[in-house]
Scaffold this active site. Sequence first.
Site, PDB file in Angstrom:
ATOM      1  N   PRO A   2       0.863  -1.263   0.018  1.00 40.07           N
ATOM      2  CA  PRO A   2       0.239  -0.049   0.099  1.00 40.07           C
ATOM      3  C   PRO A   2       0.799   1.215   0.102  1.00 40.07           C
ATOM      4  O   PRO A   2       1.291   1.612   0.954  1.00 40.07           O
ATOM      5  CB  PRO A   2      -0.676  -0.049   1.316  1.00 40.07           C
ATOM      6  CG  PRO A   2       0.189  -0.955   2.172  1.00 40.07           C
ATOM      7  CD  PRO A   2       0.895  -1.690   1.287  1.00 40.07           C
ATOM      8  N   GLU A   3       0.782   2.074  -1.083  1.00 40.94           N
ATOM      9  CA  GLU A   3       1.199   3.282  -1.065  1.00 40.94           C
ATOM     10  C   GLU A   3      -0.213   4.251  -1.354  1.00 40.94           C
ATOM     11  O   GLU A   3      -1.010   3.549  -1.531  1.00 40.94           O
ATOM     12  CB  GLU A   3       2.217   3.731  -1.976  1.00 40.94           C
ATOM     13  CG  GLU A   3       3.485   3.054  -1.669  1.00 40.94           C
ATOM     14  CD  GLU A   3       4.941   3.500  -2.062  1.00 40.94           C
ATOM     15  OE1 GLU A   3       5.031   4.734  -2.609  1.00 40.94           O
ATOM     16  OE2 GLU A   3       5.778   2.894  -2.136  1.00 40.94           O
ATOM     17  N   LYS A  52      -2.491   7.308   3.095  1.00 40.66           N
ATOM     18  CA  LYS A  52      -2.645   5.860   3.118  1.00 40.66           C
ATOM     19  C   LYS A  52      -3.687   5.501   3.989  1.00 40.66           C
ATOM     20  O   LYS A  52      -3.782   4.342   4.340  1.00 40.66           O
ATOM     21  CB  LYS A  52      -1.228   5.302   3.714  1.00 40.66           C
ATOM     22  CG  LYS A  52      -0.136   5.677   2.692  1.00 40.66           C
ATOM     23  CD  LYS A  52       1.224   5.402   3.272  1.00 40.66           C
ATOM     24  CE  LYS A  52       2.551   5.541   2.441  1.00 40.66           C
ATOM     25  NZ  LYS A  52       3.785   5.586   3.255  1.00 40.66           N
ATOM     26  N   ARG A 121      -3.724  15.790  10.672  1.00 40.97           N
ATOM     27  CA  ARG A 121      -2.273  15.605  10.968  1.00 40.97           C
ATOM     28  C   ARG A 121      -1.539  15.038   9.783  1.00 40.97           C
ATOM     29  O   ARG A 121      -0.498  14.589   9.914  1.00 40.97           O
ATOM     30  CB  ARG A 121      -2.100  14.622  12.192  1.00 40.97           C
ATOM     31  CG  ARG A 121      -2.648  13.216  12.186  1.00 40.97           C
ATOM     32  CD  ARG A 121      -2.640  12.376  13.590  1.00 40.97           C
ATOM     33  NE  ARG A 121      -3.319  11.400  13.515  1.00 40.97           N
ATOM     34  CZ  ARG A 121      -3.295  10.370  12.976  1.00 40.97           C
ATOM     35  NH1 ARG A 121      -2.049  10.041  11.951  1.00 40.97           N
ATOM     36  NH2 ARG A 121      -4.033   9.308  13.187  1.00 40.97           N
ATOM     37  N   ASN A 162       7.778   4.084  -0.036  1.00 40.49           N
ATOM     38  CA  ASN A 162       9.390   3.723  -0.216  1.00 40.49           C
ATOM     39  C   ASN A 162       9.524   3.846  -1.704  1.00 40.49           C
ATOM     40  O   ASN A 162      10.460   3.868  -2.245  1.00 40.49           O
ATOM     41  CB  ASN A 162       9.683   2.446   0.348  1.00 40.49           C
ATOM     42  CG  ASN A 162      11.061   2.566   0.857  1.00 40.49           C
ATOM     43  OD1 ASN A 162      11.815   3.682   0.703  1.00 40.49           O
ATOM     44  ND2 ASN A 162      11.646   1.367   1.198  1.00 40.49           N
ATOM     45  N   ARG A 258      14.059   2.030   6.853  1.00 38.50           N
ATOM     46  CA  ARG A 258      13.751   1.743   5.669  1.00 38.50           C
ATOM     47  C   ARG A 258      14.711   1.716   4.563  1.00 38.50           C
ATOM     48  O   ARG A 258      15.791   2.597   4.734  1.00 38.50           O
ATOM     49  CB  ARG A 258      12.487   2.830   5.129  1.00 38.50           C
ATOM     50  CG  ARG A 258      11.561   3.217   6.040  1.00 38.50           C
ATOM     51  CD  ARG A 258      10.511   1.890   6.500  1.00 38.50           C
ATOM     52  NE  ARG A 258       9.856   1.450   5.454  1.00 38.50           N
ATOM     53  CZ  ARG A 258       8.949   1.851   4.787  1.00 38.50           C
ATOM     54  NH1 ARG A 258       8.485   3.022   5.282  1.00 38.50           N
ATOM     55  NH2 ARG A 258       8.308   0.938   3.799  1.00 38.50           N
TER      56      ARG A 258
END
Length: 268
Positions: A2-3, A52, A121, A162, A258
């Site tokens: 998931p992006e 996301k 946020r 990523n 990451r």
Amino acid sequence: MPEGHTIHRLAADHQERFGGRQVRASSPQGKFSDGAALLDRRVMTGAEAHGKHLFLGFGDTGWVHVHLGLIGKFGFGDGPTPPPTDTVRLRIATSAHYADLRGPAACALITEPEKRAIHDRLGPDPLRPGDDPDRVYTRIARSRISVAALLLDQKVIAGVGNVYRAEVLFRHGVDPFLAGRDLPRPVWDAMWADLVALMREGVRTNRIDTVRPEHEPAAMGRPPRVDDHGGEVYVYRRTGQPCLVCGTAVRTRPLDARNLFWCPRCQA
DNA sequence: TAAGTATGTTAAG
DNA sequence: TTAACCTACTTAC
């Protein structure tokens, strides 16, 4: 998987199958039984994504807030629901379609103010019409943090993960370790426009492809890349392989837990 | 059968 | 900075 593009696609997929329809809801796994009971036989009034985060609307009952985390997945099917497997956190179904949610980091029934707090946020999202790249640049331009780290900070920009991080930095020849304050404004403007285009394409195709036609395997006399994330990319997870543009070995290094991938020559 | 890995995030130390 | 979490798939033993 998931992006941001995945989540926006999921919002559209839910809207198309369940929008305006009364649904059955259950939690075969049991961890969302109370929430599912409140949703059962209610109308899904809308589906929305920000970065996301996925929000499924159920009128006055509230919203289901879903975050897939690293391993969460939705599986869709047509027709009568088969017996669920024991990892299905949430099953939503009509007589025509069903959706099974497995392994999410978050799946909770929330109120409108709680939803607003989540939006508050999160930074601007390249896939939300009207979201403002100036707000992102303002934060980047006053930061000593690396551009690579800033792109994954969801408070700065929402939805980039990523893969898009590595690829957009490569496509614009940006050194991942460059401090945000040293990123020229015109470069940022081009990166944002590129993210909008790439991620829209990602929503359409449900995969991440970033390689320009002139560098595609067919044009370069190479076999197509096969990888389980399913797209053609320049540097993501291509450690040690030759850069598709200059032939230099692609490098990787952990950054904030990451893996970061880049071409040391094209992104010097 | 066990260990490792993954497009992510949060909380504890 | 590290560990924990959620699942499924691949690789090592």
